[in-house]
Structures are given as structure tokens and as C-alpha cells.
Design a protein around this motif. Structure first.
Motif, PDB file in Angstrom:
ATOM      1  N   ASN A  11       0.815  -1.214   0.000  1.00 31.67           N
ATOM      2  CA  ASN A  11       0.000   0.000   0.000  1.00 31.67           C
ATOM      3  C   ASN A  11       0.856   1.275   0.000  1.00 31.67           C
ATOM      4  O   ASN A  11       0.541   2.246   0.683  1.00 31.67           O
ATOM      5  CB  ASN A  11      -0.938  -0.007   1.217  1.00 31.67           C
ATOM      6  N   SER A  12       1.904   1.263  -0.807  1.00 33.71           N
ATOM      7  CA  SER A  12       2.835   2.391  -0.825  1.00 33.71           C
ATOM      8  C   SER A  12       3.222   2.743  -2.260  1.00 33.71           C
ATOM      9  O   SER A  12       3.393   1.855  -3.103  1.00 33.71           O
ATOM     10  CB  SER A  12       4.092   2.076  -0.022  1.00 33.71           C
ATOM     11  N   LYS A  23       5.826   6.567  -0.299  1.00 28.65           N
ATOM     12  CA  LYS A  23       4.821   7.180   0.567  1.00 28.65           C
ATOM     13  C   LYS A  23       3.692   6.203   0.849  1.00 28.65           C
ATOM     14  O   LYS A  23       3.158   5.577  -0.070  1.00 28.65           O
ATOM     15  CB  LYS A  23       4.266   8.440  -0.100  1.00 28.65           C
ATOM     16  N   SER A  24       3.333   6.096   2.117  1.00 31.55           N
ATOM     17  CA  SER A  24       2.205   5.252   2.504  1.00 31.55           C
ATOM     18  C   SER A  24       0.922   5.851   1.956  1.00 31.55           C
ATOM     19  O   SER A  24       0.644   7.041   2.154  1.00 31.55           O
ATOM     20  CB  SER A  24       2.115   5.142   4.023  1.00 31.55           C
ATOM     21  N   ARG A  25       0.132   5.052   1.276  1.00 35.71           N
ATOM     22  CA  ARG A  25      -1.138   5.534   0.727  1.00 35.71           C
ATOM     23  C   ARG A  25      -2.207   5.662   1.820  1.00 35.71           C
ATOM     24  O   ARG A  25      -3.240   6.301   1.603  1.00 35.71           O
ATOM     25  CB  ARG A  25      -1.618   4.592  -0.368  1.00 35.71           C
ATOM     26  N   GLU A  26      -1.923   5.079   2.974  1.00 31.46           N
ATOM     27  CA  GLU A  26      -2.888   5.142   4.069  1.00 31.46           C
ATOM     28  C   GLU A  26      -2.630   6.350   4.963  1.00 31.46           C
ATOM     29  O   GLU A  26      -3.552   7.087   5.306  1.00 31.46           O
ATOM     30  CB  GLU A  26      -2.808   3.856   4.897  1.00 31.46           C
ATOM     31  N   THR A  27      -1.367   6.584   5.306  1.00 30.49           N
ATOM     32  CA  THR A  27      -1.030   7.657   6.249  1.00 30.49           C
ATOM     33  C   THR A  27      -0.420   8.880   5.570  1.00 30.49           C
ATOM     34  O   THR A  27      -0.256   9.917   6.212  1.00 30.49           O
ATOM     35  CB  THR A  27      -0.029   7.145   7.298  1.00 30.49           C
ATOM     36  N   GLU A  28      -0.043   8.772   4.286  1.00 31.63           N
ATOM     37  CA  GLU A  28       0.634   9.843   3.536  1.00 31.63           C
ATOM     38  C   GLU A  28       2.053  10.104   4.036  1.00 31.63           C
ATOM     39  O   GLU A  28       2.706  11.053   3.594  1.00 31.63           O
ATOM     40  CB  GLU A  28      -0.167  11.152   3.590  1.00 31.63           C
ATOM     41  N   GLU A  29       2.535   9.262   4.950  1.00 30.77           N
ATOM     42  CA  GLU A  29       3.892   9.449   5.472  1.00 30.77           C
ATOM     43  C   GLU A  29       4.925   9.030   4.428  1.00 30.77           C
ATOM     44  O   GLU A  29       4.811   7.979   3.805  1.00 30.77           O
ATOM     45  CB  GLU A  29       4.084   8.604   6.735  1.00 30.77           C
TER      46      GLU A  29
END
Length: 327
Positions: free
Chosen positions: A219-220, A237-243
């Protein structure tokens, strides 16, 4: 670019040199599994057959282990290409190796194929079996570091990364296969997949889980490649947290699918939005009379060696039917 080889120095078998003054019944464009299958099936029908391609094997040459061809428990891309070449040489097929078709022109019912060395060849029918090329990520730094840490073929370039840290982008069959190939060479392999789960076949995922030096990040999105002459790290970038995080690697192998090599016929036949040639599944005909297509260059969903070979045979039979009923 001229990839030509001197066929006279090879064990040609029954292969002939292509003749500019001859009108061929069928000319196969490409030299991978679909192309070889098409050429052999056409020759077995008693047709005058020509084939134009860079190297027998095509995309197969970029594959290491092959275990999904029924009747062949296990082989490598290089060995399989050799079997294709050996089989091809059993037939009187005119083969122009080391060249690409750059233009196809219509001449009444016939077609004229112009190659990258300026030569022209006339044919009654064409079978497009040009395969596909690796799709890029189109992110900053990717193009800049191609060949300097960014690669699209683990089989070709993996050995340069012995004992180093690398990343593989893509969690489909090709991505997982690349990660497995690299795990025996590199110090560590990090596989980054855009979706929340891997898309590879279960048997490949099971093999992946057995490797202690492979890490999977799901998921990145890979967003940037950084370096100084050569790749030093990539950003994802994490698609869940945007980190956003930085992964230090010396090499990155992009395995996010393929783009069809259909440019030469894009103005002659109907293609879909990603450039795949649209075919009639019954006989592999295209929207242009006398032009057929097979393999990864078409809109057939399953991109597999065994399917490409079947499609090549079907295209040859379709061309044969066209020649005896419509030409």
C-alpha cells in the motif's frame, strides 16, 4: 540501432535469407514465443513465410526460471529461447534477425514492411507479434538513473548487485519473480507494492515468504529516486497515512507491467487506450484486412508464454484462412 547478426556464420538449419524481390504469403513481425509459433504454423500450412525480429526468444530472454509451460517442468528463458530457435530452423522460413520493422504501408491488398536499415519487403499478410516493453514509473529521478541503479530486468542486471541492497517495485508475478531472483544475489531485497496486497500467484507468494532477506512493503507509492552519479535511495509514501520514508538502496528494479510495442501499426489497426492491438479472438484478425496479431501486443488479458504460443498458432491459421477465402 543495428542488432544484426551474420546468419551465414550460424547453424541456419532450413532458415533462408529474406528476399526483397519476393512476395511472401505471411510475414511475422517479432521473434518471441508468439512469433515463432506463428511462423512455424504458417510454414506447416505450406505458406511462404518470412519473420523479422531482433533476437529469437524476445521477452523470454529477460526471464530466469520458467515453470508454467505444460510439458516442461522447469527451464530458463535462455534455454527455452534455444528450443524455439532449434524448432524454427526445422522449417524453410526466411528470417531477418537483428532488425525492427519501422513502417508498414498498404499496397492494394498487400503490405510493404520497411525495416530500420531501409530495406522493404512485400507480403500478402502480416502477423504482429512484437510483444511489450517494461512500463516506467514516470517519477522524478527514474529516467536520470536508468542504467545507473534503475533497471527493468533483474535477470539482465541483477548480477551487478551482488552483496548490495536493492528494491523491486511491483507485486505482481514479474515483481515477485524479480525479488526471488535477486534474493540469491543481493544482500537484501525490499519489494514495494502500490496495492494493499500482492497480486502475484499464490505459489510465488509462498516462495517469497520463505526468503529471509526479502522485505515487503504494501500500500505504498514509490515517488522519487535520489542519487549522486548512481542511485543512493528512493522515496516512498504510505497511501494510508501519507507518510514519506526514505529507503537506502544501490539499485531499483521496476516491475509494474508492460506497454505493447504497437507503434508501427497504430495508424493502421484499432488499439485500446493503452495501445494494445484489438483482435477478433476467433482468428486473431485486426480491424485492417490482412493484418493479424498475437501475444502480449494484443488485448488478450493473460500475458503468459504458453498463451502467447497458442495465440501465435491461431493467428497463423487465421492468416491461412484469409489467404484462401478473401485474398
Amino acid at each position: 540501432m543495428d542488432f544484426s547478426l551474420n546468419l551465414g556464420a550460424l547453424d541456419e538449419g532450413k532458415l533462408a535469407k529474406i528476399d526483397e524481390n519476393k512476395l511472401y504469403d505471411v510475414t511475422v513481425v517479432g521473434s518471441g514465443p508468439a512469433a515463432v509459433s506463428a511462423a512455424i504454423y504458417a510454414a506447416r500450412k505450406g505458406l511462404n513465410v518470412a519473420m523479422i525480429g531482433v533476437k529469437i526468444g524476445g521477452q523470454v530472454l529477460d526471464t530466469n526460471e520458467i515453470e508454467n509451460i505444460i510439458g516442461t517442468i522447469s527451464t530458463t528463458g535462455a534455454k527455452f529461447a534455444q528450443t524455439l530457435e532449434k524448432h524454427l530452423k526445422e522449417y524453410e522460413i526466411a528470417f531477418k534477425e537483428g532488425h525492427l520493422v519501422k513502417e508498414i504501408k498498404e499496397d492494394g491488398k498487400d503490405k510493404i514492411l520497411v525495416t530500420d536499415d531501409g530495406k522493404s519487403y512485400k507480403t500478402k499478410t502480416v502477423i504482429m507479434a512484437t510483444g511489450a516493453k517494461p512500463r516506467s514509473l514516470n517519477i522524478p529521478g527514474e529516467a536520470e538513473y536508468v542504467g545507473k541503479g534503475v533497471h527493468y530486468c533483474s535477470t539482465c542486471d541483477g548480477p551487478f548487485y551482488k552483496g548490495l541492497d536493492v528494491a523491486v517495485i511491483g507485486g505482481g508475478n514479474s515483481g515477485v519473480e524479480a525479488a526471488l531472483d535477486l534474493s540469491g544475489i543481493a544482500k537484501s531485497v525490499t519489494l514495494i507494492e502500490f496495492m494493499p496486497e500482492l497480486k502475484a500467484d499464490k505459489v510465488l507468494q509462498e516462495k517469497l515468504a520463505e526468503q529471509s532477506n526479502i522485505k515487503v512493503i504494501l500500500n505504498s507509492a514509490t515517488t522519487k529516486v535520489n542519487g549522486n552519479e548512481f542511485v543512493e535511495n528512493i522515496v516512498y509514501k504510505s497511501r494510508e497515512t501519507e507518510e514519506e520514508k526514505i529507503l537506502n538502496v544501490e539499485g531499483m528494479f521496476v516491475e509494474v507491467g508492460l506497454s505493447p510495442r504497437s507503434e508501427v501499426v497504430k495508424d493502421l489497426v484499432e488499439t485500446n487506450k493503452i495501445g494494445e492491438i484489438i483482435i477478433n479472438p476467433e482468428n486473431n484478425s485486426t480491424s485492417a484486412a490482412g493484418i493479424f496479431a498475437a501475444g502480449d501486443v494484443t488485448n488478450i488479458k493473460q500475458k503468459q508464454i504458453i498463451i502467447a504460443m497458442g495465440e501465435g498458432a491461431k493467428a497463423a491459421l487465421g492468416a491461412f484462412d484469409y489467404l484462401i477465402t478473401k485474398y
